[in-house]
Motif scaffolding. Structure first.
Motif, PDB file in Angstrom:
ATOM      1  N   MET A   1    -111.086 -59.041 -69.193  1.00 61.57           N
ATOM      2  CA  MET A   1    -110.117 -58.688 -68.188  1.00 61.57           C
ATOM      3  C   MET A   1    -109.393 -59.961 -67.746  1.00 61.57           C
ATOM      4  N   THR A   2    -108.086 -59.874 -67.695  1.00 57.37           N
ATOM      5  CA  THR A   2    -107.294 -61.052 -67.343  1.00 57.37           C
ATOM      6  C   THR A   2    -107.390 -61.349 -65.841  1.00 57.37           C
ATOM      7  N   PRO A   3    -107.145 -62.593 -65.462  1.00 58.10           N
ATOM      8  CA  PRO A   3    -107.160 -62.933 -64.036  1.00 58.10           C
ATOM      9  C   PRO A   3    -106.137 -62.123 -63.231  1.00 58.10           C
ATOM     10  N   ALA A   4    -104.988 -61.831 -63.826  1.00 54.05           N
ATOM     11  CA  ALA A   4    -103.960 -61.037 -63.135  1.00 54.05           C
ATOM     12  C   ALA A   4    -104.457 -59.616 -62.872  1.00 54.05           C
ATOM     13  N   THR A   5    -105.153 -59.053 -63.846  1.00 53.72           N
ATOM     14  CA  THR A   5    -105.709 -57.705 -63.678  1.00 53.72           C
ATOM     15  C   THR A   5    -106.783 -57.701 -62.602  1.00 53.72           C
ATOM     16  N   GLN A   6    -107.632 -58.708 -62.608  1.00 52.82           N
ATOM     17  CA  GLN A   6    -108.672 -58.804 -61.588  1.00 52.82           C
ATOM     18  C   GLN A   6    -108.067 -58.939 -60.195  1.00 52.82           C
ATOM     19  N   LYS A   7    -107.012 -59.721 -60.093  1.00 53.61           N
ATOM     20  CA  LYS A   7    -106.335 -59.907 -58.806  1.00 53.61           C
ATOM     21  C   LYS A   7    -105.728 -58.589 -58.333  1.00 53.61           C
ATOM     22  N   TRP A   8    -105.108 -57.855 -59.262  1.00 53.60           N
ATOM     23  CA  TRP A   8    -104.514 -56.562 -58.919  1.00 53.60           C
ATOM     24  C   TRP A   8    -105.590 -55.569 -58.482  1.00 53.60           C
ATOM     25  N   LEU A   9    -106.667 -55.483 -59.236  1.00 56.18           N
ATOM     26  CA  LEU A   9    -107.748 -54.557 -58.900  1.00 56.18           C
ATOM     27  C   LEU A   9    -108.326 -54.846 -57.517  1.00 56.18           C
ATOM     28  N   LYS A  10    -108.509 -56.121 -57.206  1.00 55.82           N
ATOM     29  CA  LYS A  10    -109.047 -56.492 -55.906  1.00 55.82           C
ATOM     30  C   LYS A  10    -108.082 -56.090 -54.789  1.00 55.82           C
ATOM     31  N   ALA A  11    -106.804 -56.402 -54.955  1.00 63.73           N
ATOM     32  CA  ALA A  11    -105.810 -56.064 -53.936  1.00 63.73           C
ATOM     33  C   ALA A  11    -105.678 -54.547 -53.775  1.00 63.73           C
ATOM     34  N   ALA A  12    -105.677 -53.813 -54.880  1.00 60.64           N
ATOM     35  CA  ALA A  12    -105.556 -52.355 -54.825  1.00 60.64           C
ATOM     36  C   ALA A  12    -106.792 -51.736 -54.168  1.00 60.64           C
ATOM     37  N   ALA A  13    -107.967 -52.268 -54.461  1.00 57.19           N
ATOM     38  CA  ALA A  13    -109.198 -51.751 -53.860  1.00 57.19           C
ATOM     39  C   ALA A  13    -109.223 -52.002 -52.353  1.00 57.19           C
ATOM     40  N   ILE A  14    -108.781 -53.180 -51.943  1.00 52.15           N
ATOM     41  CA  ILE A  14    -108.734 -53.485 -50.508  1.00 52.15           C
ATOM     42  C   ILE A  14    -107.764 -52.543 -49.806  1.00 52.15           C
ATOM     43  N   ARG A  15    -106.597 -52.355 -50.402  1.00 61.71           N
ATOM     44  CA  ARG A  15    -105.590 -51.472 -49.810  1.00 61.71           C
ATOM     45  C   ARG A  15    -106.111 -50.029 -49.741  1.00 61.71           C
ATOM     46  N   ALA A  16    -106.737 -49.550 -50.801  1.00 65.09           N
ATOM     47  CA  ALA A  16    -107.264 -48.177 -50.819  1.00 65.09           C
ATOM     48  C   ALA A  16    -108.379 -48.007 -49.792  1.00 65.09           C
ATOM     49  N   THR A  17    -109.229 -49.007 -49.653  1.00 69.61           N
ATOM     50  CA  THR A  17    -110.314 -48.941 -48.679  1.00 69.61           C
ATOM     51  C   THR A  17    -109.769 -48.860 -47.258  1.00 69.61           C
ATOM     52  N   LYS A  18    -108.765 -49.662 -46.964  1.00 68.58           N
ATOM     53  CA  LYS A  18    -108.147 -49.625 -45.633  1.00 68.58           C
ATOM     54  C   LYS A  18    -107.497 -48.274 -45.375  1.00 68.58           C
ATOM     55  N   THR A  19    -106.821 -47.736 -46.380  1.00 65.46           N
ATOM     56  CA  THR A  19    -106.184 -46.429 -46.240  1.00 65.46           C
ATOM     57  C   THR A  19    -107.220 -45.346 -45.993  1.00 65.46           C
ATOM     58  N   MET A  20    -108.322 -45.402 -46.729  1.00 64.96           N
ATOM     59  CA  MET A  20    -109.384 -44.411 -46.555  1.00 64.96           C
ATOM     60  C   MET A  20    -110.005 -44.503 -45.163  1.00 64.96           C
ATOM     61  N   ALA A  21    -110.219 -45.713 -44.686  1.00 68.18           N
ATOM     62  CA  ALA A  21    -110.796 -45.892 -43.353  1.00 68.18           C
ATOM     63  C   ALA A  21    -109.855 -45.349 -42.278  1.00 68.18           C
ATOM     64  N   GLN A  22    -108.574 -45.624 -42.401  1.00 65.86           N
ATOM     65  CA  GLN A  22    -107.604 -45.125 -41.431  1.00 65.86           C
ATOM     66  C   GLN A  22    -107.545 -43.601 -41.448  1.00 65.86           C
ATOM     67  N   THR A  23    -107.570 -43.024 -42.631  1.00 65.53           N
ATOM     68  CA  THR A  23    -107.527 -41.570 -42.759  1.00 65.53           C
ATOM     69  C   THR A  23    -108.778 -40.938 -42.159  1.00 65.53           C
ATOM     70  N   ALA A  24    -109.930 -41.512 -42.456  1.00 66.03           N
ATOM     71  CA  ALA A  24    -111.184 -40.972 -41.923  1.00 66.03           C
ATOM     72  C   ALA A  24    -111.220 -41.055 -40.405  1.00 66.03           C
ATOM     73  N   LEU A  25    -110.803 -42.178 -39.853  1.00 64.67           N
ATOM     74  CA  LEU A  25    -110.817 -42.328 -38.396  1.00 64.67           C
ATOM     75  C   LEU A  25    -109.844 -41.371 -37.721  1.00 64.67           C
ATOM     76  N   ALA A  26    -108.662 -41.210 -38.294  1.00 61.07           N
ATOM     77  CA  ALA A  26    -107.686 -40.285 -37.717  1.00 61.07           C
ATOM     78  C   ALA A  26    -108.185 -38.850 -37.799  1.00 61.07           C
TER      79      ALA A  26
END
Length: 66
Positions: A1-26
């Motif tokens: 896996m390329t460093p760019a892919t790893q960076k994207w996966l990490k950023a996308a996972a963080i964003r998805a986790t935040k979205t899920m937390a906001q949705t669950a709390l609301a």
């Protein structure tokens, strides 16, 4: 896996986790006011929000694209 892919996966996972937390709390806050917490609905709504966040991230992430 390329460093760019790893960076994207990490950023996308963080964003998805935040979205899920906001949705669950609301959803939880709304259900609490109504007096009943429909757990299957809350969990499926939260999971769908996470999936949609990941799909949206395919269009690009400001964290990665600068």
């Amino acid at each position: 896996m390329t460093p760019a892919t790893q960076k994207w996966l990490k950023a996308a996972a963080i964003r998805a986790t935040k979205t899920m937390a906001q949705t669950a709390l609301a959803s939880l806050g709304t259900a609490t006011i109504l007096g009943d917490i429909p757990w299957p609905t809350l969990l499926s709504t939260t999971a769908l929000a996470g999936l949609l966040s990941l799909l949206t991230s395919l269009a690009g992430l400001p964290e990665i694209n600068g």
